[in-house]
Design a protein around this motif. Structure first.
Motif, PDB file in Angstrom:
ATOM      1  N   GLU A   1       0.660  -1.660  -0.087  1.00  0.00           N
ATOM      2  CA  GLU A   1       0.323   0.376   0.181  1.00  0.00           C
ATOM      3  C   GLU A   1       0.445   1.275   0.125  1.00  0.00           C
ATOM      4  O   GLU A   1       0.842   1.995  -0.694  1.00  0.00           O
ATOM      5  CB  GLU A   1      -0.907   0.114   1.045  1.00  0.00           C
ATOM      6  N   LEU A   2       2.160   1.104   0.615  1.00  0.00           N
ATOM      7  CA  LEU A   2       2.612   2.532   0.896  1.00  0.00           C
ATOM      8  C   LEU A   2       3.568   2.547   0.372  1.00  0.00           C
ATOM      9  O   LEU A   2       5.029   3.103   0.904  1.00  0.00           O
ATOM     10  CB  LEU A   2       2.322   3.053   2.684  1.00  0.00           C
TER      11      LEU A   2
ATOM     12  N   GLU B   1      -4.520   5.721   5.145  1.00  0.00           N
ATOM     13  CA  GLU B   1      -4.305   6.315   4.209  1.00  0.00           C
ATOM     14  C   GLU B   1      -5.873   6.053   2.599  1.00  0.00           C
ATOM     15  O   GLU B   1      -5.997   6.029   1.788  1.00  0.00           O
ATOM     16  CB  GLU B   1      -3.523   5.732   2.489  1.00  0.00           C
TER      17      GLU B   1
ATOM     18  N   GLY C   1      -0.082  -1.494   9.127  1.00  0.00           N
ATOM     19  CA  GLY C   1      -1.575  -0.045   8.202  1.00  0.00           C
ATOM     20  C   GLY C   1      -2.416  -0.582   8.246  1.00  0.00           C
ATOM     21  O   GLY C   1      -2.804  -2.362   8.886  1.00  0.00           O
TER      22      GLY C   1
ATOM     23  N   LYS D   1      -1.112   8.751  -4.356  1.00  0.00           N
ATOM     24  CA  LYS D   1      -1.347   6.964  -4.570  1.00  0.00           C
ATOM     25  C   LYS D   1      -2.128   6.263  -6.073  1.00  0.00           C
ATOM     26  O   LYS D   1      -2.691   7.203  -6.869  1.00  0.00           O
ATOM     27  CB  LYS D   1      -2.295   6.326  -4.075  1.00  0.00           C
TER      28      LYS D   1
ATOM     29  N   GLU E   1      -1.587  14.989   2.700  1.00  0.00           N
ATOM     30  CA  GLU E   1      -1.428  14.303   1.088  1.00  0.00           C
ATOM     31  C   GLU E   1      -0.509  13.741   0.364  1.00  0.00           C
ATOM     32  O   GLU E   1       0.564  14.174   0.075  1.00  0.00           O
ATOM     33  CB  GLU E   1      -2.682  14.762   0.098  1.00  0.00           C
ATOM     34  N   ILE E   2      -0.861  12.178   0.223  1.00  0.00           N
ATOM     35  CA  ILE E   2      -0.149  11.629  -1.000  1.00  0.00           C
ATOM     36  C   ILE E   2      -0.787  11.095  -2.349  1.00  0.00           C
ATOM     37  O   ILE E   2      -1.621  11.141  -1.688  1.00  0.00           O
ATOM     38  CB  ILE E   2       1.069  10.138  -0.155  1.00  0.00           C
TER      39      ILE E   2
ATOM     40  N   TYR F   1       6.181   6.570   2.050  1.00  0.00           N
ATOM     41  CA  TYR F   1       6.495   7.701   3.383  1.00  0.00           C
ATOM     42  C   TYR F   1       7.377   6.796   3.905  1.00  0.00           C
ATOM     43  O   TYR F   1       8.281   5.439   3.248  1.00  0.00           O
ATOM     44  CB  TYR F   1       5.515   7.266   3.983  1.00  0.00           C
TER      45      TYR F   1
ATOM     46  N   ALA G   1      -4.452  10.461  -0.858  1.00  0.00           N
ATOM     47  CA  ALA G   1      -5.197  10.044  -0.309  1.00  0.00           C
ATOM     48  C   ALA G   1      -4.288  11.333   1.119  1.00  0.00           C
ATOM     49  O   ALA G   1      -3.983  12.189   0.657  1.00  0.00           O
ATOM     50  CB  ALA G   1      -4.568   8.283   0.198  1.00  0.00           C
TER      51      ALA G   1
ATOM     52  N   LEU H   1      -2.398  10.831   3.815  1.00  0.00           N
ATOM     53  CA  LEU H   1      -1.450   9.896   5.198  1.00  0.00           C
ATOM     54  C   LEU H   1      -1.795  10.250   7.090  1.00  0.00           C
ATOM     55  O   LEU H   1      -1.624  11.160   6.776  1.00  0.00           O
ATOM     56  CB  LEU H   1      -0.168   9.667   5.092  1.00  0.00           C
ATOM     57  N   SER H   2      -2.113   9.503   7.801  1.00  0.00           N
ATOM     58  CA  SER H   2      -2.909   9.783   9.048  1.00  0.00           C
ATOM     59  C   SER H   2      -1.691   8.773   9.861  1.00  0.00           C
ATOM     60  O   SER H   2      -2.149   7.897   9.256  1.00  0.00           O
ATOM     61  CB  SER H   2      -4.163   9.974   9.407  1.00  0.00           C
TER      62      SER H   2
END
Length: 192
Positions: free
Chosen positions: A92-93, A144, A105, A169, A166-167, A97, A174, A176-177
Protein backbone atom coordinates in the motif's frame (compact mmCIF):
# COMPACT_ATOMS: atom_id res chain seq x y z
CA UNK A 1 -61.78 7.66 30.19
CA UNK A 2 -58.88 7.66 27.74
CA UNK A 3 -55.83 5.61 28.46
CA UNK A 4 -52.56 7.26 27.55
CA UNK A 5 -49.59 5.14 26.57
CA UNK A 6 -46.06 6.42 26.91
CA UNK A 7 -43.48 4.94 24.60
CA UNK A 8 -39.98 4.71 26.00
CA UNK A 9 -36.93 4.12 23.90
CA UNK A 10 -33.65 2.92 25.28
CA UNK A 11 -30.47 4.05 23.64
CA UNK A 12 -28.02 1.17 23.51
CA UNK A 13 -24.38 2.13 23.57
CA UNK A 14 -22.17 -0.04 21.41
CA UNK A 15 -18.86 -0.80 23.11
CA UNK A 16 -15.66 -1.68 21.34
CA UNK A 17 -15.50 -4.80 23.51
CA UNK A 18 -18.68 -6.11 21.83
CA UNK A 19 -16.58 -7.46 18.94
CA UNK A 20 -14.30 -10.41 18.22
CA UNK A 21 -12.22 -11.15 15.11
CA UNK A 22 -11.59 -14.10 12.83
CA UNK A 23 -9.68 -14.47 9.55
CA UNK A 24 -11.68 -14.05 6.35
CA UNK A 25 -12.40 -17.32 4.54
CA UNK A 26 -12.35 -16.00 0.95
CA UNK A 27 -14.67 -18.64 -0.47
CA UNK A 28 -17.06 -19.13 2.46
CA UNK A 29 -17.28 -15.35 3.03
CA UNK A 30 -17.20 -14.41 -0.66
CA UNK A 31 -20.92 -13.75 -1.09
CA UNK A 32 -21.08 -11.62 2.06
CA UNK A 33 -17.96 -9.63 1.17
CA UNK A 34 -19.20 -9.11 -2.37
CA UNK A 35 -22.46 -7.67 -1.05
CA UNK A 36 -20.56 -5.35 1.31
CA UNK A 37 -17.83 -4.04 -1.03
CA UNK A 38 -20.09 -3.48 -4.06
CA UNK A 39 -22.76 -1.51 -2.20
CA UNK A 40 -22.88 2.17 -3.28
CA UNK A 41 -22.10 3.27 0.30
CA UNK A 42 -18.77 1.41 0.01
CA UNK A 43 -17.66 3.54 -2.94
CA UNK A 44 -14.29 4.36 -1.33
CA UNK A 45 -13.53 0.60 -1.22
CA UNK A 46 -13.26 0.87 -5.04
CA UNK A 47 -14.86 -2.50 -5.86
CA UNK A 48 -18.29 -1.32 -7.02
CA UNK A 49 -18.13 -3.25 -10.30
CA UNK A 50 -16.47 -6.39 -8.93
CA UNK A 51 -18.07 -9.78 -9.47
CA UNK A 52 -18.20 -12.24 -6.60
CA UNK A 53 -15.34 -14.25 -8.11
CA UNK A 54 -13.26 -11.02 -8.30
CA UNK A 55 -13.84 -10.41 -4.60
CA UNK A 56 -12.99 -14.02 -3.73
CA UNK A 57 -9.81 -13.83 -5.83
CA UNK A 58 -8.76 -10.57 -4.14
CA UNK A 59 -9.20 -12.10 -0.68
CA UNK A 60 -7.45 -15.33 -1.71
CA UNK A 61 -4.47 -13.15 -2.70
CA UNK A 62 -4.58 -11.40 0.68
CA UNK A 63 -4.81 -14.77 2.47
CA UNK A 64 -1.65 -15.90 0.67
CA UNK A 65 0.25 -12.66 1.42
CA UNK A 66 2.51 -12.64 4.48
CA UNK A 67 2.29 -8.82 4.65
CA UNK A 68 -1.51 -8.42 4.34
CA UNK A 69 -4.35 -9.99 6.37
CA UNK A 70 -8.14 -9.70 6.23
CA UNK A 71 -10.33 -10.25 9.27
CA UNK A 72 -14.04 -10.20 9.87
CA UNK A 73 -15.22 -8.37 12.95
CA UNK A 74 -17.93 -10.40 14.65
CA UNK A 75 -20.70 -9.24 16.94
CA UNK A 76 -22.46 -12.02 18.76
CA UNK A 77 -20.67 -14.44 16.46
CA UNK A 78 -22.10 -12.83 13.29
CA UNK A 79 -20.04 -10.84 10.73
CA UNK A 80 -20.42 -7.13 11.43
CA UNK A 81 -17.50 -5.45 9.61
CA UNK A 82 -14.33 -6.06 7.62
CA UNK A 83 -10.82 -5.14 8.67
CA UNK A 84 -7.54 -5.42 6.80
CA UNK A 85 -4.12 -5.00 8.35
CA UNK A 86 -0.93 -4.77 6.34
CA UNK A 87 2.75 -3.97 6.64
CA UNK A 88 3.00 -0.49 5.08
CA UNK A 89 6.70 -0.99 4.36
CA UNK A 90 5.73 -3.80 1.94
CA UNK A 91 2.13 -3.03 0.86
CA UNK A 92 0.00 0.00 0.00
CA UNK A 93 2.50 2.67 1.05
CA UNK A 94 5.81 1.31 -0.23
CA UNK A 95 7.92 4.27 -1.32
CA UNK A 96 5.27 6.83 -0.33
CA UNK A 97 6.38 7.50 3.23
CA UNK A 98 9.18 6.61 5.63
CA UNK A 99 7.97 3.62 7.68
CA UNK A 100 8.95 3.41 11.32
CA UNK A 101 9.47 0.23 13.34
CA UNK A 102 6.12 -0.94 14.66
CA UNK A 103 4.01 0.63 11.89
CA UNK A 104 0.91 -1.35 10.89
CA UNK A 105 -1.44 -0.32 8.10
CA UNK A 106 -5.20 -0.66 8.37
CA UNK A 107 -8.41 -0.49 6.36
CA UNK A 108 -11.89 -1.11 7.71
CA UNK A 109 -15.36 -1.31 6.20
CA UNK A 110 -18.66 -1.08 8.04
CA UNK A 111 -21.32 -2.44 5.68
CA UNK A 112 -24.39 -0.43 4.75
CA UNK A 113 -27.49 -1.18 6.80
CA UNK A 114 -31.17 -0.27 6.79
CA UNK A 115 -31.08 -0.03 10.59
CA UNK A 116 -28.13 2.19 11.57
CA UNK A 117 -27.08 2.10 15.20
CA UNK A 118 -25.81 5.25 16.88
CA UNK A 119 -22.12 4.93 17.76
CA UNK A 120 -21.61 1.68 15.85
CA UNK A 121 -18.90 2.87 13.44
CA UNK A 122 -16.99 4.60 16.23
CA UNK A 123 -17.14 1.39 18.30
CA UNK A 124 -15.87 -0.56 15.27
CA UNK A 125 -12.83 1.65 14.64
CA UNK A 126 -12.07 1.64 18.36
CA UNK A 127 -12.24 -2.18 18.37
CA UNK A 128 -10.01 -2.36 15.29
CA UNK A 129 -7.36 -0.14 16.86
CA UNK A 130 -7.55 -1.97 20.21
CA UNK A 131 -7.07 -5.24 18.30
CA UNK A 132 -4.03 -3.87 16.44
CA UNK A 133 -2.47 -2.36 19.56
CA UNK A 134 -2.97 -5.64 21.43
CA UNK A 135 0.17 -6.69 19.55
CA UNK A 136 3.03 -5.23 21.64
CA UNK A 137 5.06 -4.78 18.45
CA UNK A 138 2.50 -2.30 17.05
CA UNK A 139 3.64 1.27 17.77
CA UNK A 140 1.60 3.22 15.20
CA UNK A 141 -1.39 2.53 12.98
CA UNK A 142 -1.06 4.08 9.53
CA UNK A 143 -4.01 4.81 7.23
CA UNK A 144 -4.39 6.34 3.78
CA UNK A 145 -8.08 7.11 3.16
CA UNK A 146 -9.25 9.01 0.10
CA UNK A 147 -8.97 12.77 0.67
CA UNK A 148 -12.66 13.12 -0.27
CA UNK A 149 -13.81 10.78 2.51
CA UNK A 150 -14.50 13.54 5.06
CA UNK A 151 -16.57 11.26 7.32
CA UNK A 152 -13.67 8.86 7.88
CA UNK A 153 -11.23 11.74 8.45
CA UNK A 154 -13.44 13.03 11.29
CA UNK A 155 -13.78 9.52 12.70
CA UNK A 156 -10.02 8.95 12.50
CA UNK A 157 -9.35 12.22 14.32
CA UNK A 158 -11.85 11.28 17.04
CA UNK A 159 -9.90 8.11 17.88
CA UNK A 160 -6.47 9.73 17.88
CA UNK A 161 -5.20 9.85 14.30
CA UNK A 162 -3.01 12.76 13.25
CA UNK A 163 -3.11 13.77 9.58
CA UNK A 164 0.42 14.06 8.20
CA UNK A 165 -0.01 15.02 4.54
CA UNK A 166 -1.72 14.19 1.29
CA UNK A 167 -0.04 11.58 -0.89
CA UNK A 168 -0.64 10.45 -4.45
CA UNK A 169 -1.39 6.75 -4.81
CA UNK A 170 -2.04 5.04 -8.16
CA UNK A 171 -5.77 4.67 -7.38
CA UNK A 172 -6.45 7.83 -5.33
CA UNK A 173 -5.23 10.97 -3.62
CA UNK A 174 -4.97 9.95 0.03
CA UNK A 175 -4.60 11.58 3.44
CA UNK A 176 -1.70 9.84 5.18
CA UNK A 177 -2.51 9.70 8.90
CA UNK A 178 -1.00 7.95 11.92
CA UNK A 179 -2.20 7.04 15.39
CA UNK A 180 0.13 6.08 18.21
CA UNK A 181 -0.90 3.85 21.09
CA UNK A 182 -0.70 6.90 23.41
CA UNK A 183 -2.88 9.11 21.19
CA UNK A 184 -5.43 6.29 20.85
CA UNK A 185 -5.61 5.80 24.61
CA UNK A 186 -5.88 9.57 25.23
CA UNK A 187 -8.67 9.98 22.64
CA UNK A 188 -10.75 6.96 23.59
CA UNK A 189 -9.71 5.71 27.00
CA UNK A 190 -9.61 2.27 25.36
CA UNK A 191 -7.04 -0.28 26.37
CA UNK A 192 -5.63 -2.79 23.91
Amino acid sequence: MTRQTTRHTTRHTVRYTDFTFRPVDPQADGELLHRWVTHPKAAFWMMADARQEDVERAYLEIAADEHHHALLGLRGGEPAFLMEKYDPAHRELTGLYEPEPGDVGMHFLVPATDTPEHGFTRAVITAVLAHLFADPAAARVVVEPDVRNKAVHALNEAVGFEALREIEKPEKRALLSVCTRERFRAATGAVA
